[in-house]
Design an enzyme around this catalytic site. Structure first.
Site, short mmCIF file in Angstrom:
data_model
loop_
_atom_site.label_atom_id
_atom_site.label_comp_id
_atom_site.label_asym_id
_atom_site.label_seq_id
_atom_site.Cartn_x
_atom_site.Cartn_y
_atom_site.Cartn_z
N GLN A 8 7.80 -9.20 8.00
CA GLN A 8 9.01 -8.77 7.29
C GLN A 8 9.62 -7.50 7.89
O GLN A 8 10.59 -6.97 7.35
CB GLN A 8 8.75 -8.60 5.80
CG GLN A 8 7.87 -7.43 5.41
CD GLN A 8 7.48 -7.49 3.96
OE1 GLN A 8 6.73 -8.37 3.53
NE2 GLN A 8 7.99 -6.57 3.17
N GLN A 23 15.20 -8.38 -3.58
CA GLN A 23 13.91 -9.05 -3.39
C GLN A 23 13.46 -9.74 -4.68
O GLN A 23 13.03 -10.90 -4.66
CB GLN A 23 12.87 -8.02 -2.96
CG GLN A 23 11.44 -8.53 -2.96
CD GLN A 23 10.48 -7.51 -2.41
OE1 GLN A 23 10.36 -7.36 -1.21
NE2 GLN A 23 9.78 -6.79 -3.28
N GLY A 35 0.81 -1.21 0.00
CA GLY A 35 0.00 0.00 0.00
C GLY A 35 0.85 1.26 0.00
O GLY A 35 2.03 1.23 -0.33
N GLN A 53 12.15 -3.53 -9.92
CA GLN A 53 13.61 -3.68 -9.87
C GLN A 53 14.23 -2.77 -8.81
O GLN A 53 15.40 -2.91 -8.47
CB GLN A 53 14.22 -3.37 -11.25
CG GLN A 53 13.93 -4.47 -12.24
CD GLN A 53 14.22 -4.08 -13.68
OE1 GLN A 53 14.75 -3.01 -13.95
NE2 GLN A 53 13.86 -4.94 -14.61
N HIS A 93 4.34 1.84 -8.05
CA HIS A 93 3.34 0.77 -8.01
C HIS A 93 2.43 0.85 -9.24
O HIS A 93 2.05 -0.18 -9.81
CB HIS A 93 2.48 0.90 -6.75
CG HIS A 93 3.22 0.79 -5.45
ND1 HIS A 93 3.44 1.88 -4.64
CD2 HIS A 93 3.79 -0.26 -4.83
CE1 HIS A 93 4.10 1.50 -3.56
NE2 HIS A 93 4.34 0.21 -3.65
P1 AMP Z 1 6.12 -2.24 -1.52
O1 AMP Z 1 4.73 -1.71 -1.44
O2 AMP Z 1 7.17 -1.26 -1.11
O3 AMP Z 1 6.26 -3.60 -0.87
O4 AMP Z 1 6.41 -2.48 -3.07
C1 AMP Z 1 5.54 -3.27 -3.84
C2 AMP Z 1 6.18 -3.48 -5.19
O5 AMP Z 1 6.38 -2.21 -5.81
C3 AMP Z 1 7.55 -4.16 -5.10
O6 AMP Z 1 7.64 -5.12 -6.16
C4 AMP Z 1 8.50 -3.00 -5.31
O7 AMP Z 1 9.73 -3.39 -5.88
C5 AMP Z 1 7.72 -2.14 -6.27
N1 AMP Z 1 8.20 -0.76 -6.24
C6 AMP Z 1 8.34 0.05 -5.16
N2 AMP Z 1 8.85 1.24 -5.53
C7 AMP Z 1 9.05 1.20 -6.87
C8 AMP Z 1 9.56 2.12 -7.84
N3 AMP Z 1 9.98 3.33 -7.51
N4 AMP Z 1 9.60 1.72 -9.13
C9 AMP Z 1 9.18 0.49 -9.50
N5 AMP Z 1 8.67 -0.42 -8.63
C10 AMP Z 1 8.62 -0.08 -7.33
#
Ligand code: AMP
Length: 267
Positions: free
Chosen positions: A50, A142, A17, A137, A23
């Site tokens: 986590q 991860q 979220g 990426q 996202h």
């Molecule tokens: P999170 O909500 O931080 O767990 O991220 C969910 C997904 O969004 C994960 O696969 C992250 O790698 C991806 N994500 C977060 N920030 C970025 C970004 N700036 N650019 C591309 N993908 C992102």
């Protein structure tokens, strides 16, 4: 909780979220991958397992109404917002642990973090049963660990990586950027500058590249480097003669806020 059925192919985007344009890029990609008859499914779950004891679980931003609007605008067909009780049985006793790629970079400083990630992603895959799962990426390690997990456990899912979405000044979008003070925010683009400078330097020694990154980051007085490492981009081990591409990856504290970023370049 058992399986939820969506019309296939199912392209899945797991998130915590506080959604932003990074996202959004993942959700749009999932929508395209699912095709006209398939489903783009997003999950929003701030996964307690986590987060370390001194991390930001309780203050992690929660912005559900805005998140739902962003999901709709990006063409998501369904948004799954489970409670912790729906994800974890009260006496849950199984964990998924990756034991090689998680030993460096964020692994040592965040014990148990990737176990939490692998376990929750496995559970979410079991509920959503995606054909494709989309990850950013930006979280390079991860993504590598999830790919390895899907391969080693023969999970019937294709893992797709999406390039990092950035602010105009180069700062990678992150839900945690909102914690930065104006002064910290103005210094944070030093991360991207340091990685770009190293990648263009022509330097071939991993330790000298890492030292260069640390030196560039010293230009931001509020930055405290957690790690700066240069590793084989596929194996996440020190580069050797067979290495074709490296990843330079950093974690940097600005105050209590820990930011990560990376760059991949030929070696
Ligand atoms: P999170 O909500 O931080 O767990 O991220 C969910 C997904 O969004 C994960 O696969 C992250 O790698 C991806 N994500 C977060 N920030 C970025 C970004 N700036 N650019 C591309 N993908 C992102």
């Amino acid at each position: 909780m058992s399986r939820i059925r969506f019309p296939g192919p199912v392209a899945f985007v797991p998130t915590m979220g506080a959604l932003h344009a990074g996202h959004a890029a993942l959700i749009r990609r999932a929508r395209r991958l699912a095709g006209p008859n398939g489903s783009a499914v997003v999950s929003i779950f701030v996964n307690p397992t986590q987060f370390g004891p001194n991390e930001d679980f309780s203050r992690y931003p929660r912005t559900e109404a805005e998140d739902l609007a962003l999901c709709a605008a990006c063409g998501a067909d369904a948004v799954f917002i489970p409670t912790a009780a729906q994800i974890y049985a009260p006496d849950a006793s199984v964990q998924v642990r990756e034991t090689a790629l998680s030993s460096r970079l964020c692994g040592p400083g965040r014990p148990g973090h990737f176990d939490g990630v692998c376990t929750v992603v496995t559970i979410l895959f079991g509920i959503v049963r995606p054909d494709i799962a989309v990850f950013g990426q930006k979280d390079y390690q991860q993504l590598a660990i999830i790919r390895r997990m899907a391969r080693d456990l023969h999970m019937p899912v294709r893992i797709v990586g999406v390039p990092t979405v950035r602010e105009p000044d180069g700062l990678a979008l992150s839900s945690r950027n909102r914690y930065l003070s104006p002064e910290e925010r103005s210094q944070a683009p030093a991360i991207r500058r340091a990685l770009l400078e190293a990648s263009r330097s022509g330097e071939r020694s991993p330790s000298k590249l890492a030292a260069r990154i640390r030196r560039s980051l010293a230009a931001a007085p509020l930055a405290r480097v957690d790690y700066a490492e240069v590793l084989d981009a596929d194996r996440l081990t020190p580069p050797d003669r067979s290495t074709r591409r490296v990843v330079a990856a950093v974690a940097v504290f600005f105050g209590k806020t820990r930011l990560i970023d990376n760059i991949v370049f030929p070696f």
